[in-house]
Enzyme design. Sequence first.
Site, PDB file in Angstrom:
ATOM      1  N   ASN A 100       0.814  -1.218   0.000  1.00  0.00           N
ATOM      2  CA  ASN A 100       0.000   0.000   0.000  1.00  0.00           C
ATOM      3  C   ASN A 100       0.848   1.268   0.000  1.00  0.00           C
ATOM      4  O   ASN A 100       1.929   1.303   0.561  1.00  0.00           O
ATOM      5  CB  ASN A 100      -0.939   0.019   1.200  1.00  0.00           C
ATOM      6  CG  ASN A 100      -2.175  -0.832   0.934  1.00  0.00           C
ATOM      7  OD1 ASN A 100      -2.252  -1.511  -0.086  1.00  0.00           O
ATOM      8  ND2 ASN A 100      -3.123  -0.803   1.850  1.00  0.00           N
ATOM      9  N   MET A 101       0.303   2.298  -0.596  1.00  0.00           N
ATOM     10  CA  MET A 101       1.037   3.555  -0.751  1.00  0.00           C
ATOM     11  C   MET A 101       1.560   4.089   0.579  1.00  0.00           C
ATOM     12  O   MET A 101       2.680   4.600   0.658  1.00  0.00           O
ATOM     13  CB  MET A 101       0.135   4.591  -1.423  1.00  0.00           C
ATOM     14  CG  MET A 101       0.855   5.866  -1.793  1.00  0.00           C
ATOM     15  SD  MET A 101      -0.163   6.962  -2.804  1.00  0.00           S
ATOM     16  CE  MET A 101      -0.264   6.036  -4.329  1.00  0.00           C
ATOM     17  N   LYS A 102       0.760   3.978   1.637  1.00  0.00           N
ATOM     18  CA  LYS A 102       1.172   4.538   2.934  1.00  0.00           C
ATOM     19  C   LYS A 102       2.330   3.772   3.548  1.00  0.00           C
ATOM     20  O   LYS A 102       3.062   4.303   4.380  1.00  0.00           O
ATOM     21  CB  LYS A 102       0.002   4.546   3.903  1.00  0.00           C
ATOM     22  CG  LYS A 102      -0.530   3.167   4.234  1.00  0.00           C
ATOM     23  CD  LYS A 102      -1.746   3.248   5.128  1.00  0.00           C
ATOM     24  CE  LYS A 102      -2.283   1.848   5.427  1.00  0.00           C
ATOM     25  NZ  LYS A 102      -3.492   1.891   6.258  1.00  0.00           N
ATOM     26  N   GLY A 103       2.488   2.497   3.169  1.00  0.00           N
ATOM     27  CA  GLY A 103       3.628   1.730   3.637  1.00  0.00           C
ATOM     28  C   GLY A 103       3.573   1.346   5.101  1.00  0.00           C
ATOM     29  O   GLY A 103       2.493   1.165   5.675  1.00  0.00           O
ATOM     30  N   TYR A 104       4.754   1.319   5.726  1.00  0.00           N
ATOM     31  CA  TYR A 104       4.851   0.798   7.089  1.00  0.00           C
ATOM     32  C   TYR A 104       6.071   1.402   7.775  1.00  0.00           C
ATOM     33  O   TYR A 104       7.156   1.493   7.183  1.00  0.00           O
ATOM     34  CB  TYR A 104       4.964  -0.735   7.037  1.00  0.00           C
ATOM     35  CG  TYR A 104       5.359  -1.400   8.317  1.00  0.00           C
ATOM     36  CD1 TYR A 104       4.509  -1.366   9.417  1.00  0.00           C
ATOM     37  CD2 TYR A 104       6.558  -2.079   8.417  1.00  0.00           C
ATOM     38  CE1 TYR A 104       4.868  -1.994  10.604  1.00  0.00           C
ATOM     39  CE2 TYR A 104       6.927  -2.715   9.602  1.00  0.00           C
ATOM     40  CZ  TYR A 104       6.074  -2.675  10.683  1.00  0.00           C
ATOM     41  OH  TYR A 104       6.428  -3.303  11.845  1.00  0.00           O
TER      42      TYR A 104
END
Length: 266
Positions: free
Chosen positions: A143-147
């Site tokens: 996902n674009m937001k990542g981690y």
Amino acid sequence: MTAILSKTRSDRTEVAKVDLTDLRPYGDAMNDGAVQVSFTLPLEAGEVAVEAAKAIARRMSLEEPQVVHSENLTNGFTFFIVYGKLPLGIDAKRIDVPKVQVETMDFDQINSFIRDKIGRKVIVVGASTGTDAHTLGLDAIMNMKGYAGSYGLERYPEIAAVNMGSQVPNETLVAKAIELGADAILVSQTVTQKNIHVKNLTELVELLEAEDLRDRVILVCGGPRITHELAVELGYDAGFGPGTLPPMVASYLAQEIVKRGLARKE
């Protein structure tokens, strides 16, 4: 529990030195082997159940077992917390943990590497397969937001990432990879029972081999029960466990494409 400390000549305190060739659990003192285990027995709570819990602990090779907590869970089941001491140590210097060999780059370095070395977008398809309804790990990577402050693959301008979500049949995942001409397939297995994740992962390899695609895609799996060693054993190129960040996966994919000579112009 408190550490046993010793005074040095400079009157500083420090923890006793660890012997890595005879490593044991640490409880109140270095190498005392003290451990805490918890388990449930299908017995009614009471004296018999407590003695049974101690006997189970001895079968685990624990010495001086003490039941410090027992609790009736429901009719016929009792939960225990047991203290004990493990009499044997291990040689930690002989431990070799297989890991994915990759030079991890940052976001900008990865995009630059792909532009310079591959010359086109890297196509990645990912899914949680079979009955696995969890996408936590997959979303963290894709996902674009990542981690943990790292962007996911969808954010990379030089990566075309397709996250198919959860409970995706292996056949559907392979069909999407063929449709898009994917360079890599990411499979997440977060929570499964009775080793179903092993069956799902093995079936995907067999499907790719049947489609004559196995050597043309980079196959990666990940999840809390996945190790690189298990992944390779099942026929995958790499396995990533808990704590993996998106740049680690992106760096591996980009470098592996170049290493295998799979870079091609659109």
